[in-house]
Design a protein around this motif. Structure first.
Motif, PDB file in Angstrom:
ATOM      1  N   HIS A 275       0.834  -1.207   0.000  1.00 29.62           N
ATOM      2  CA  HIS A 275       0.000   0.000   0.000  1.00 29.62           C
ATOM      3  C   HIS A 275       0.867   1.254   0.000  1.00 29.62           C
ATOM      4  CE1 HIS A 275       0.778  -0.374   4.331  1.00 29.62           C
ATOM      5  NE2 HIS A 275       0.420   0.885   4.467  1.00 29.62           N
ATOM      6  N   GLU A 276       2.047   1.156   0.624  1.00 30.27           N
ATOM      7  CA  GLU A 276       2.939   2.315   0.626  1.00 30.27           C
ATOM      8  C   GLU A 276       3.503   2.539  -0.768  1.00 30.27           C
ATOM      9  OE1 GLU A 276       5.970   2.317   3.650  1.00 30.27           O
ATOM     10  OE2 GLU A 276       4.541   1.729   5.210  1.00 30.27           O
TER      11      GLU A 276
ATOM     12  N   ARG B 174       0.845   4.097  -2.947  1.00 30.50           N
ATOM     13  CA  ARG B 174       0.580   5.487  -2.600  1.00 30.50           C
ATOM     14  C   ARG B 174       1.716   6.393  -3.086  1.00 30.50           C
ATOM     15  NH1 ARG B 174      -3.875   8.476  -1.899  1.00 30.50           N
ATOM     16  NH2 ARG B 174      -3.604  10.144  -0.378  1.00 30.50           N
TER      17      ARG B 174
ATOM     18  N   PHE C 104       1.532   9.440  -5.710  1.00 33.76           N
ATOM     19  CA  PHE C 104       2.023  10.787  -5.440  1.00 33.76           C
ATOM     20  C   PHE C 104       2.979  11.262  -6.525  1.00 33.76           C
ATOM     21  CE2 PHE C 104      -0.215  11.935  -1.940  1.00 33.76           C
ATOM     22  CZ  PHE C 104       0.174  11.483  -0.682  1.00 33.76           C
TER      23      PHE C 104
ATOM     24  N   TYR D  19       0.583  17.727  -3.444  1.00 35.87           N
ATOM     25  CA  TYR D  19       0.726  19.122  -3.039  1.00 35.87           C
ATOM     26  C   TYR D  19       0.046  19.377  -1.700  1.00 35.87           C
ATOM     27  CZ  TYR D  19       0.184  24.151  -2.925  1.00 35.87           C
ATOM     28  OH  TYR D  19       0.198  25.453  -2.527  1.00 35.87           O
ATOM     29  N   GLN D  20      -1.173  18.839  -1.516  1.00 35.65           N
ATOM     30  CA  GLN D  20      -1.894  19.008  -0.251  1.00 35.65           C
ATOM     31  C   GLN D  20      -1.134  18.375   0.906  1.00 35.65           C
ATOM     32  OE1 GLN D  20      -4.966  20.573   0.392  1.00 35.65           O
ATOM     33  NE2 GLN D  20      -4.530  21.375  -1.636  1.00 35.65           N
ATOM     34  N   TYR D  21      -0.672  17.177   0.677  1.00 37.57           N
ATOM     35  CA  TYR D  21      -0.014  16.433   1.748  1.00 37.57           C
ATOM     36  C   TYR D  21       1.372  16.970   2.053  1.00 37.57           C
ATOM     37  CZ  TYR D  21       2.918  12.771   3.777  1.00 37.57           C
ATOM     38  OH  TYR D  21       3.820  12.084   4.534  1.00 37.57           O
TER      39      TYR D  21
ATOM     40  N   LYS E 227       1.955  21.906   0.796  1.00 36.75           N
ATOM     41  CA  LYS E 227       1.050  22.785   1.543  1.00 36.75           C
ATOM     42  C   LYS E 227       1.240  22.638   3.051  1.00 36.75           C
ATOM     43  CE  LYS E 227      -2.392  25.654   0.694  1.00 36.75           C
ATOM     44  NZ  LYS E 227      -3.799  25.365   1.049  1.00 36.75           N
TER      45      LYS E 227
ATOM     46  N   ARG F 122       5.543  19.393   4.922  1.00 32.45           N
ATOM     47  CA  ARG F 122       5.964  18.114   5.489  1.00 32.45           C
ATOM     48  C   ARG F 122       7.488  18.017   5.457  1.00 32.45           C
ATOM     49  NH1 ARG F 122       1.818  15.314   8.000  1.00 32.45           N
ATOM     50  NH2 ARG F 122       0.377  15.935   6.339  1.00 32.45           N
TER      51      ARG F 122
ATOM     52  N   GLU G  23       8.618   8.837   8.276  1.00 38.71           N
ATOM     53  CA  GLU G  23       7.846   8.186   9.339  1.00 38.71           C
ATOM     54  C   GLU G  23       6.455   7.787   8.851  1.00 38.71           C
ATOM     55  OE1 GLU G  23       8.187  10.993  12.540  1.00 38.71           O
ATOM     56  OE2 GLU G  23      10.023  10.052  13.299  1.00 38.71           O
ATOM     57  N   ASP G  24       5.940   8.510   7.859  1.00 39.00           N
ATOM     58  CA  ASP G  24       4.630   8.154   7.317  1.00 39.00           C
ATOM     59  C   ASP G  24       4.697   6.939   6.398  1.00 39.00           C
ATOM     60  OD1 ASP G  24       2.920  11.402   6.998  1.00 39.00           O
ATOM     61  OD2 ASP G  24       3.098   9.970   8.646  1.00 39.00           O
ATOM     62  N   PHE G  25       5.885   6.614   5.936  1.00 40.10           N
ATOM     63  CA  PHE G  25       6.059   5.436   5.069  1.00 40.10           C
ATOM     64  C   PHE G  25       7.126   4.526   5.657  1.00 40.10           C
ATOM     65  CE2 PHE G  25       3.389   6.636   1.570  1.00 40.10           C
ATOM     66  CZ  PHE G  25       3.352   8.015   1.630  1.00 40.10           C
ATOM     67  N   PRO G  26       6.790   3.869   6.772  1.00 38.51           N
ATOM     68  CA  PRO G  26       7.797   3.156   7.550  1.00 38.51           C
ATOM     69  C   PRO G  26       8.468   1.977   6.839  1.00 38.51           C
ATOM     70  CG  PRO G  26       5.594   2.790   8.478  1.00 38.51           C
ATOM     71  CD  PRO G  26       5.450   3.787   7.392  1.00 38.51           C
TER      72      PRO G  26
ATOM     73  N   TYR H 237      -3.688  21.593   8.067  1.00 37.65           N
ATOM     74  CA  TYR H 237      -4.148  20.487   8.908  1.00 37.65           C
ATOM     75  C   TYR H 237      -4.053  20.843  10.384  1.00 37.65           C
ATOM     76  CZ  TYR H 237      -3.773  17.304   4.832  1.00 37.65           C
ATOM     77  OH  TYR H 237      -3.899  16.675   3.610  1.00 37.65           O
TER      78      TYR H 237
ATOM     79  N   ARG I  45      -1.489  22.018  12.128  1.00 40.76           N
ATOM     80  CA  ARG I  45      -0.278  21.723  12.889  1.00 40.76           C
ATOM     81  C   ARG I  45       0.510  23.012  13.033  1.00 40.76           C
ATOM     82  NH1 ARG I  45       2.938  17.439  10.370  1.00 40.76           N
ATOM     83  NH2 ARG I  45       2.983  18.896   8.626  1.00 40.76           N
TER      84      ARG I  45
END
Lengths: 628, 257
Positions: A350-351, A354, A358, A368-370, A373, A376, A383-386, A433, A435
């Protein structure tokens, strides 16, 4: 044109002029795509690495240029552009050269993509043949400049292929599955060769060496920045704004600990570039995540030396230092290509999917959103794609380089020998988001304690504000932190006035209100006193626009209009205008106010006033230093 | 050239043709044959109100009374006259001696805004200023020549601004209208209209229950931001396992101001 030299065929030259790295990324992308289409010979170079007199010998040139400042050329383009503007270049000088221009700009600016537009026109007027109409990338587009780049690039390849199939033999079926090779290779060493385990050198010597080694290992990213001009020690960190105001603006004082020359040397109006430190926690987290041993020693070299010139081998540097000094792990966002390479190293299905998404045109908006924008960071992405284990070579190539941050110097060297002062506002914002993020350099500096004995590598460079001679009358406009360079101007002129007669200085400052952020209030007022640089007696003036002290907004341009005759009087005496600050609209508003003032005071129509001010600019009497 | 519009005003009930043509000759130095004047008799200060401003080329005034036309009438004459138009005040031969003794004649005409004022054998002549109402000129000083600016010699380089066309110089079209915060238009880097702030206020809309016992129909929410949809309520939160309480950082627990 030199007739004896035959054009080197089937060669693609990609020249870029980048200010913040975007144009460079785009140029490198062109290079990769050309490679995938089988181009036999590709050169990707920054404009300041290329001799423009070689242009007539080229078969095909792609130019990728960013617009910076108020529609200006990036620094690396200045020499190249000056060469091209020469009157003695004939209109067939570039005959036979095929070219294409892609510009990176922002349509919310008046001077949208002026750099690319002018370059395109100049090339064609010199006889070069356009391959395709110029492409204009726009930050305002949902996917930024890539929105325009992707379709433009497709057309470019197909037209180029039609004209010369041997230039891009695989253009029809580009090899997308080809996994590129990293551009660097990393060699591990057991110990730091040539250095005894117990180093006897002082702090900054060691730091200096590490920095020099680290930078020299990747000269492409650090051209001109190998050795710092000096190392600084923080001596003061004072909050200038009120805590309740919600703003954090500070006055920093530094002492030069070691300099290339005897003592630190700079002029008022100069820029200090500082290499920020990175948080130890972030660095540790990164090294853990990437299974790196912080204590190992490495040397890094270019895999192929063809484009970068011969690199002399360097002695090993500590891995941890290399990362700390050259790789931005917790601030800058990675580029699309990072995600593409990650997809090859993802073991979880799944990584992988994805990441491929992207990296694809369809996924560009979501990326762009993730990523962009949200600002990140590399660490966050990893860390989001371990499941991704990226070899260190790729990380070295793709992790954004740690960049210096530039600030206008707010001190006069004459007033403060061997010191340099800065006025910095803490950068902080909330992402879409929700943060909370802060600027890497401003928050690092804000958190520094003079007792900590941290050594800061720094470089001095010229900005857009040349130091004025004492006999030049000055009109200064600097709201907010824009007052920083003028703080230096006033200090300098005060010292000069002790030995020579100095010309009048008029300063327009702006802030929200007197309580919260009237930066350096006592300083300005002290120079307003009898015979001070800003005083009436000396023909000077100091005017403050408090934007929030009344229901309607009052800005510097309003104050300027109130002083219309004084401003005109100074201008007709040959005064120079300096504008500095951190807003996009402010320089334009100030210019507009000046046009009105000139027009009203002399009776000439606005157009004539506007033209006259343009000649001021060209004569070096109108300077703007604007930062965002 | 169209017919000149000439206005003759008099306080008399009627005027003789000869008196009119006489006056016109003095004004125009030409034969009266071509001209078809508009004649207003028994004129008072209000008589000209029906006439449009700047509609009359020249005016001849044949007043029999001793009194000079009033301010109001003078003002009206000025109004209806085209810029540059002339006015002839023809005094009655019987009263001219007395009238010409009045030292304020010029003064009154100046106040009414006329220029080029002359005493004549028959009375007064003057003109309406030839610039239009509304044009301004610097009263304080004569129009200054803008100071010459010393230029550095960059004469061997072309002027780069000449490389831009009209089209290039036009202000670019910003994505139109839609100020709704969405994907399409972004806030400027130095947003002053508040859009940047609005973009930040993306609502979380999470309940305590969702935080303590997070569920996900699609199964992707717990994987982190990289896998979440744009409408995911868990956007911005760290990764979590379904059913396990989400570890919130301080950011999210602080209330909105």
């Amino acid at each position: 044109m030199c007739l004896t030299e035959k054009k080197r065929e089937n060669q693609l030259l990609i020249l870029y002029a980048s200010q913040t790295g975007n144009a460079m990324d785009a140029a490198e992308r062109f290079g990769r795509e050309a490679e995938r289409r089988g181009c036999p010979s590709i050169s990707v170079l920054s404009m300041d690495e290329f001799d423009p007199s070689e242009l007539p010998n080229k078969e095909a040139v792609i130019l990728v240029v960013s617009t910076t400042g108020q529609g200006d050329n990036p620094d690396s383009m200045k020499g190249f552009w000056r060469f091209l503007l020469q009157k003695n270049l004939t209109e067939d000088w570039l005959k036979g050269v095929n070219y294409a221009v892609f510009g990176l700009g922002d349509s919310s600016y008046q001077k949208y993509n002026f750099v690319a537009k002018k370059l395109d026109k100049r090339f064609s007027s010199l006889g070069a043949t356009p391959i395709i109409e110029r492409g204009l990338g726009d930050d305002q587009h949902p996917s930024g400049y890539e929105g325009a780049l992707d379709p433009w690039m497709s057309s470019l390849w197909s037209i180029l292929y039609q004209r010369n199939p041997r230039l891009l033999p695989n253009a029809i079926t580009p090899d997308d599955t080809l996994m590129d090779q990293p551009k660097v290779q990393v060699i591990y060493h057991d110990t730091e060769e040539g250095l005894s385990p117990m180093t006897t050198s002082t702090d900054f010597n060691y730091l200096e060496m590490q920095l020099e080694k680290a930078h020299s290992m990747n000269p492409a990213k650090y051209s001109g920045k190998n050795r710092p001009d000096c190392f600084l020690k923080l001596t003061k960190n004072n909050l200038l704004s009120q805590v309740e105001s919600g703003k954090d603006v500070r006055h920093f004082e530094f002492e030069a600990v070691s300099c290339v020359s005897e003592a630190i040397d700079y002029d008022v109006g100069d820029i200090l570039e500082v290499l920020p430190g990175q948080s130890p926690e972030a660095l540790d987290a990164f090294m853990q995540r990437c299974n790196l041993n912080p204590e190992s020693y490495i040397t890094v070299q270019a895999r192929d030396n063809e484009n970068r010139g011969f690199q002399k081998p360097s002695s090993p540097v500590k891995l941890k230092s290399f990362i700390e000094l050259t790789m931005d792990v917790a601030s800058a966002s990675p580029r699309r290509y990072f995600f593409e390479v990650m997809s090859f190293f993802a073991t979880a299905e799944h990584e992988k999917e994805r990441l491929q998404y992207f990296a694809s045109p369809e996924g560009r908006d979501d990326l762009y959103q993730y990523n962009q924008k949200e600002r990140r960071t590399v660490l966050e992405v990893l860390e989001d794609f371990p499941s991704v284990q990226m070899p260190f070579e790729w990380l070295v190539q793709l992790v954004p380089p740690l960049k210096t941050r530039a600030f206008s110097i707010s001190s006069s060297n004459s007033a403060h020998p061997n010191q340099v002062h800065l006025t910095i506002s803490l950068v902080s914002w909330t992402t879409p988001y929700k943060r909370k993020r802060t600027g890497l350099c401003s928050s690092w500096l804000a958190g520094l304690d003079p007792n900590q004995r941290v050594l800061i590598p720094a470089w001095i460079s010229k900005g857009c504000l040349p130091p004025p001679p004492p006999s030049l009358p000055l009109i200064l406009v600097g709201p907010g932190t824009g007052c920083a360079p003028f703080h230096g101007f006033v200090e300098e002129r005060a010292i000069q006035s002790k030995s020579v007669t100095t010309a009048p200085v008029v300063f327009f400052f702006g802030c929200r209100n007197e309580e919260d952020d009237f930066l350096y209030r006592d300083f300005w007022l002290s120079h307003l006193q009898k015979d001070g640089v800003l005083s009436e007696e000396k023909g000077g003036g100091f005017y403050v626009a408090f934007s929030r002290e009344q229901p309607h907004k009052v800005y510097v341009q309003h104050k300027m209009r109130e002083q219309s005759s004084k401003i005109w009087s100074l201008l007709s005496q040959g005064a120079a205008v300096y504008v500095a600050g951190s807003a996009n609209k402010m320089p334009a508003d100030v210019l507009s106010a000046l046009e009105e003032i000139v027009s009203n005071e002399t009776g000439v129509p606005k157009e004539a006033a506007s033209t006259w001010i343009r000649t001021l600019e060209r004569a070096g009497k109108y300077h703007v230093e604007a930062w965002s | 050239m169209g017919q000149d519009k000439l206005l003759v005003i008099t306080d008399q009930v009627a005027v003789s043709i000869s008196a009119v043509s006489d006056a016109i000759k003095k004004l125009r130095k030409e034969d009266v044959v071509e001209v078809d004047p508009l004649i207003i008799t028994q004129a008072t200060s209000d008589s000209l109100t029906s006439l449009e401003f700047s509609s009359i080329d020249d005016v001849v005034s044949l007043f029999k009374t001793l009194e000079f036309p009033s301010d109001q009438l003078l003002g009206n004459i000025s109004r209806v006259l085209k810029p540059g138009g002339a006015v002839l005040f023809h005094f009655d031969s019987q009263t001219i001696g007395e009238q010409m003794k009045n030292p304020s004649l010029e003064h009154e005409l100046i106040l009414a805004g006329f220029l080029d004022i002359h005493r004549e054998s028959f009375g007064m002549k003057c003109k309406k200023p030839s610039w239009k109402i509304g044009s301004s000129f610097a009263l304080k000083k004569t129009s200054q020549v803008l100071p010459k600016v010393q230029m550095n010699d960059d004469d061997d380089l072309i002027d780069e601004d000449s490389l831009l066309t009209e089209e290039d110089l036009k202000k670019p079209q910003l994505p139109s209208g839609d100020c709704e915060v969405g994907i399409t238009k972004k806030a400027c880097k130095n947003c002053s209209c508040g859009r940047a702030g609005d973009e930040e206020k993306v609502k979380l809309g999470l309940t305590m229950d969702q935080i303590n016992n997070p569920q996900s129909a699609c199964g992707s929410c717990g994987l982190g931001d990289a896998f979440r949809c744009s409408t995911c309520p868990y956007k911005g939160l760290p990764k979590f396992k379904l059913g396990e309480k989400i570890a919130l950082s301080g950011n999210f627990l602080a209330s909105d101001i």
